[in-house]
Design a protein around this motif. Structure first.
Motif, short mmCIF file in Angstrom:
data_model
loop_
_atom_site.label_atom_id
_atom_site.label_comp_id
_atom_site.label_asym_id
_atom_site.label_seq_id
_atom_site.Cartn_x
_atom_site.Cartn_y
_atom_site.Cartn_z
N LEU A 82 8.96 4.23 -8.83
CA LEU A 82 7.78 4.73 -8.12
C LEU A 82 7.11 3.55 -7.45
N THR A 83 7.04 3.57 -6.12
CA THR A 83 6.31 2.54 -5.39
C THR A 83 4.96 3.11 -5.00
N VAL A 84 3.91 2.33 -5.22
CA VAL A 84 2.55 2.78 -4.95
C VAL A 84 1.88 1.75 -4.07
N SER A 85 1.27 2.22 -2.99
CA SER A 85 0.51 1.33 -2.11
C SER A 85 -0.94 1.79 -2.07
N GLY A 86 -1.81 0.85 -1.85
CA GLY A 86 -3.23 1.15 -1.75
C GLY A 86 -3.92 1.18 -3.09
N PRO A 87 -5.25 1.07 -3.07
CA PRO A 87 -6.00 1.21 -4.32
C PRO A 87 -5.98 2.68 -4.73
N VAL A 88 -6.03 2.94 -6.00
CA VAL A 88 -6.00 4.32 -6.47
C VAL A 88 -7.39 4.92 -6.29
N THR A 89 -7.47 5.93 -5.43
CA THR A 89 -8.75 6.61 -5.23
C THR A 89 -8.96 7.61 -6.36
N ARG A 90 -10.19 8.05 -6.51
CA ARG A 90 -10.52 8.99 -7.59
C ARG A 90 -9.72 10.29 -7.47
N HIS A 91 -9.51 10.75 -6.25
CA HIS A 91 -8.80 12.01 -6.05
C HIS A 91 -7.29 11.87 -6.21
N ASP A 114 -1.76 -6.04 -1.62
CA ASP A 114 -2.90 -6.59 -2.35
C ASP A 114 -3.81 -5.50 -2.91
N CYS A 115 -3.96 -4.41 -2.17
CA CYS A 115 -4.84 -3.33 -2.63
C CYS A 115 -4.31 -2.69 -3.90
N ALA A 116 -3.00 -2.53 -4.00
CA ALA A 116 -2.41 -1.92 -5.19
C ALA A 116 -2.37 -2.91 -6.35
N CYS A 117 -2.27 -4.19 -6.04
CA CYS A 117 -2.19 -5.20 -7.11
C CYS A 117 -3.54 -5.53 -7.73
N ASP A 118 -4.59 -5.64 -6.89
CA ASP A 118 -5.89 -6.02 -7.45
C ASP A 118 -7.09 -5.29 -6.84
N GLY A 119 -6.85 -4.28 -6.04
CA GLY A 119 -7.95 -3.54 -5.43
C GLY A 119 -8.24 -3.94 -4.00
N GLY A 120 -7.85 -5.17 -3.63
CA GLY A 120 -8.02 -5.64 -2.26
C GLY A 120 -9.46 -5.55 -1.78
N VAL A 121 -9.63 -5.20 -0.50
CA VAL A 121 -10.96 -5.12 0.09
C VAL A 121 -11.73 -3.90 -0.41
N PHE A 122 -11.04 -2.96 -1.04
CA PHE A 122 -11.68 -1.75 -1.54
C PHE A 122 -12.20 -1.89 -2.96
N GLN A 123 -11.98 -3.05 -3.57
CA GLN A 123 -12.40 -3.28 -4.95
C GLN A 123 -13.91 -3.10 -5.08
N GLY A 124 -14.33 -2.30 -6.05
CA GLY A 124 -15.75 -2.07 -6.29
C GLY A 124 -16.31 -0.89 -5.53
N SER A 125 -15.50 -0.22 -4.73
CA SER A 125 -15.98 0.94 -3.99
C SER A 125 -16.20 2.12 -4.95
N TYR A 126 -17.15 2.97 -4.62
CA TYR A 126 -17.44 4.13 -5.48
C TYR A 126 -16.30 5.14 -5.46
N ALA A 127 -15.46 5.13 -4.43
CA ALA A 127 -14.39 6.11 -4.30
C ALA A 127 -13.08 5.65 -4.91
N VAL A 128 -13.04 4.45 -5.45
CA VAL A 128 -11.79 3.84 -5.92
C VAL A 128 -11.84 3.64 -7.43
#
Length: 166
Positions: A82-91, A114-128
């Motif tokens: 399973l390959t996953v890209s992007g930060p995991v959103t709540r939905h 980077d987003c899948a590995c450590d959250g990237g620029v979306f790290q700390g967002s309320y939707a992530v």
């Protein structure tokens, strides 16, 4: 016009390059059932689609992913990785877990970008929710924004039990 294109195709032949030379690693943690064959299920958990563009480049004639024995599957029931890209959103957290549990054992998870590995620029967002490792056990992380197709192919070869000679 069509005949000219067909003549050019016949003249050039196959233009895909061979995958990087590999050698077997007997101490590899990957099961031997993955060698030379790998079904890949990709899930975009909330990315900007940069990583998906690089994954699609692997299917082109330059990298020729299928020549290396890898193929993308539409169903998680036919996938080994399973390959996953992007930060995991709540939905997407529940859908990602459902996809992972639908895969047959042994299964591997690769976090791409980077987003899948450590959250990237979306790290700390309320939707992530956060990085993929916060939701699933990750076996391999391929960093980069986005990682180039060479890095993705090396990661797939590593997870399949091959050791890449650079």
């Amino acid at each position: 016009m069509m005949y000219r294109i067909l003549r050019e195709v016949l003249r050039l032949g196959k233009v895909g390059e061979k995958p990087p030379r590999t050698q077997r690693d007997p101490a590899s943690a990957s099961p031997s059932c993955f060698r030379h064959s790998l079904g890949i299920r990709h899930v975009d958990a909330g990315s900007c689609n940069g990583c998906e563009l690089e994954l699609n480049a692997l299917n082109g004639p330059h990298y020729n992913l299928e020549q290396a024995g890898f193929r993308f599957t539409a169903s998680p029931r036919h996938a080994d990785v399973l390959t996953v890209s992007g930060p995991v959103t709540r939905h997407m957290a529940a859908a990602l877990q459902d996809c992972h549990t639908a895969m047959p054992a042994p299964r591997r998870v690769i976090a791409i970008g980077d987003c899948a590995c450590d959250g990237g620029v979306f790290q700390g967002s309320y939707a992530v929710v956060g990085k993929v490792a916060a939701v699933l056990p990750v076996d391999l992380q391929i960093s980069g924004c986005p990682p180039d197709p060479d890095a993705l192919l090396r990661g797939l070869l590593r997870i399949s039990g091959e050791q890449v000679n650079s």
